[in-house]
Motif scaffolding. Sequence first.
Motif, short mmCIF file in Angstrom:
data_model
loop_
_atom_site.label_atom_id
_atom_site.label_comp_id
_atom_site.label_asym_id
_atom_site.label_seq_id
_atom_site.Cartn_x
_atom_site.Cartn_y
_atom_site.Cartn_z
N LYS A 1 -5.57 -2.20 41.97
CA LYS A 1 -5.14 -3.74 43.42
C LYS A 1 -5.34 -4.95 42.92
CE LYS A 1 -6.19 -4.68 48.29
NZ LYS A 1 -6.56 -4.73 49.37
N THR A 2 -6.55 -5.22 42.17
CA THR A 2 -6.94 -6.47 41.69
C THR A 2 -5.90 -6.70 40.33
OG1 THR A 2 -9.39 -5.85 41.20
CG2 THR A 2 -8.77 -7.61 39.66
N ALA A 3 -5.11 -5.51 39.22
CA ALA A 3 -4.60 -5.75 38.76
C ALA A 3 -3.10 -6.51 39.10
CB ALA A 3 -3.87 -4.62 38.00
N LEU A 4 -2.57 -5.74 40.23
CA LEU A 4 -1.92 -6.73 41.03
C LEU A 4 -1.92 -7.77 41.28
CD1 LEU A 4 -0.12 -3.53 43.05
CD2 LEU A 4 0.89 -4.64 41.10
N TRP A 5 -3.48 -8.33 42.03
CA TRP A 5 -3.68 -9.80 42.06
C TRP A 5 -3.25 -10.55 40.94
CZ3 TRP A 5 -3.23 -11.98 46.42
CH2 TRP A 5 -3.07 -11.29 47.99
N VAL A 6 -4.05 -10.17 40.15
CA VAL A 6 -3.17 -11.06 38.52
C VAL A 6 -2.11 -11.19 38.12
CG1 VAL A 6 -4.38 -11.07 36.25
CG2 VAL A 6 -6.12 -9.93 38.14
N ALA A 7 -1.50 -9.91 38.31
CA ALA A 7 -0.12 -10.57 38.20
C ALA A 7 0.46 -11.22 38.61
CB ALA A 7 0.84 -8.90 37.70
N ALA A 8 0.52 -11.31 40.02
CA ALA A 8 1.17 -11.82 41.21
C ALA A 8 0.69 -13.11 40.90
CB ALA A 8 0.61 -11.44 42.09
N GLY A 9 -0.68 -13.80 40.72
CA GLY A 9 -0.75 -15.06 39.72
C GLY A 9 -0.65 -15.44 38.90
N ALA A 10 -0.46 -14.60 37.96
CA ALA A 10 0.71 -15.09 36.91
C ALA A 10 1.93 -15.36 36.81
CB ALA A 10 -0.24 -14.16 35.54
N VAL A 11 2.33 -15.13 37.75
CA VAL A 11 3.80 -15.29 37.59
C VAL A 11 3.90 -16.61 38.74
CG1 VAL A 11 5.87 -14.09 39.40
CG2 VAL A 11 4.78 -12.56 38.10
N ALA A 12 2.92 -16.71 39.49
CA ALA A 12 2.63 -17.93 40.51
C ALA A 12 2.72 -19.01 39.73
CB ALA A 12 2.04 -17.83 41.36
N ALA A 13 1.79 -18.89 38.41
CA ALA A 13 1.38 -20.13 37.67
C ALA A 13 2.60 -20.48 36.49
CB ALA A 13 0.31 -19.57 37.19
N ILE A 14 3.04 -19.20 36.66
CA ILE A 14 4.38 -19.73 35.44
C ILE A 14 5.26 -20.54 36.10
CG2 ILE A 14 6.51 -18.17 33.59
CD1 ILE A 14 3.98 -16.11 33.49
N GLY A 15 5.98 -19.90 37.19
CA GLY A 15 6.72 -20.13 38.43
C GLY A 15 6.37 -22.14 39.22
N LEU A 16 5.17 -21.95 38.93
CA LEU A 16 5.01 -23.37 39.07
C LEU A 16 5.06 -24.34 37.44
CD1 LEU A 16 1.74 -23.09 41.02
CD2 LEU A 16 3.14 -23.97 41.86
N LEU A 17 4.67 -23.45 36.81
CA LEU A 17 4.25 -24.47 35.46
C LEU A 17 6.28 -24.91 35.12
CD1 LEU A 17 2.05 -23.19 33.01
CD2 LEU A 17 1.87 -25.50 34.28
N ALA A 18 7.19 -23.95 35.66
CA ALA A 18 8.37 -23.84 35.21
C ALA A 18 9.07 -24.91 36.01
CB ALA A 18 8.93 -22.77 35.66
N TRP A 19 8.55 -25.21 37.18
CA TRP A 19 8.75 -26.16 38.46
C TRP A 19 8.84 -28.04 37.58
CZ3 TRP A 19 5.99 -29.55 41.39
CH2 TRP A 19 7.10 -29.94 42.70
N ALA A 20 7.28 -27.63 37.44
CA ALA A 20 6.56 -28.87 37.15
C ALA A 20 7.31 -29.59 35.79
CB ALA A 20 5.18 -29.06 36.64
N PHE A 21 8.12 -28.51 35.08
CA PHE A 21 8.26 -29.16 34.02
C PHE A 21 10.01 -29.14 33.97
CE2 PHE A 21 3.90 -28.42 32.42
CZ PHE A 21 3.47 -29.42 31.68
N ALA A 22 10.45 -29.00 34.55
CA ALA A 22 12.01 -28.55 34.57
C ALA A 22 12.91 -30.13 34.96
CB ALA A 22 12.59 -28.13 35.67
#
Length: 422
Positions: free
Chosen positions: A4-25
């Motif tokens: 369960k912790t690994a899933l939360w970490v993966a979800a957070g990483a995906v969200a962070a990558i998405g935010l970075l992609a949106w910020a620099f797009a």
Amino acid sequence: MQKKTALWVAAGAVAAIGLLAWAFAPRPVDVEVAKVTAGAFEVTIDEDAKTRLTERYVVSAPLAGHLQRSHLREGDTLAAGAVVATLTPVLPTLLDARTLRELAARVEAAQANVERAAARIARAEVSLAQATNEVKRSETLAQQGFVAPTKLEADRLAVLAATKEVDAATADRHVATHDVEQARAALGAVRQSAQSALRPPGAAGIRGLALRAPVAGQVLRVLQASEATVALGTPLLELGDVSRLEVVAELLTTDAVSATSGSPVIIGRWGGPGSLEGRVTRVEPGAFTKVSALGVEEQRVRVLIAITSPAPLWKALGDGYRVGVRIVTLAQENALLVPVSAVFPLSLQTAQAATAGGDSDAPPSHAVFVSDAGRARLVPVRLRGRNGSAAWLHSTLAPGTQVIVYPPSTVRDGVRIAARKV
């Protein structure tokens, strides 16, 4: 738990990558757009000007005299030949007993010269009679052989000299007689002037000179309103016909080259409703130097403009009124127009690339950005003219096409844009 912790970490990483992609797009550039239109295009020279009379008349004193107080005021209407001023003889200077005695003595001296000339004539006549008698005796003795021929010739010359002496004495008497008349006239004029000085100006017996208006018109300025003694050539008043006005504009010499004779003119800011129409009648050939408000020396030339609008529309205008003029140097109907802020210079390399397909025409020197499906497209154009608000293009752009005005430095060919109308 670890899964369960690994899933939360993966979800957070995906969200962070998405935010970075949106910020620099890359985001669309906000721009302002305007439409290409077809309409009338004009290039004008705007300048302040003033009105003036086409013909101005200055009435001046034709001789020195005493000017009576003027009854005229600025704006009075005069007919041709109307009396505008009256001049009376100027009062003489004050005379003393010494001056009168000198003039009287001059008369007596002139009379004595006449008497001396008469005595000289009498003496010359006696000498002539004596010489005549002598030549008669010499002629008689010469016939008898008792006088030499030279003596006879000398006596004859003496008669001729005596005759000339009589003629000279007679001429001297004529001169002396005229001197007497001149001295008596001067003494009489002084006495008469002294008597007239005791009478006020305008009294009976003093004749005045009436000055008359040369043309019909209105009084512009009364230069000498009060009663005064004026000298020869003193300006008294100005008059002219205010229905015959022209406009004078002082243009820079670089602008005056385009303001040819016959160019239409729009006269505005004259104080009345709407605008007046005019036409350039003359561009003076000589320029002059004028210092601007910033202290810069400018070469300017006067341009004369005739008002072609009906006179009843501008009857309130007068001499020296300030107006604004717009001299039309270029006019075109149904021209392709864009805001002048949308046109910018094009680099030489880009212009050559735009005509590399075999077009023999000169490469375009300007360009505009066109809004095409949310993206900016660079379109080279040929500029045919521009004024303060619009540019006239020789281009394939169709009316209604949206162009970017004041394009920022971030706009490039193909960049996404977010357009808003001005």
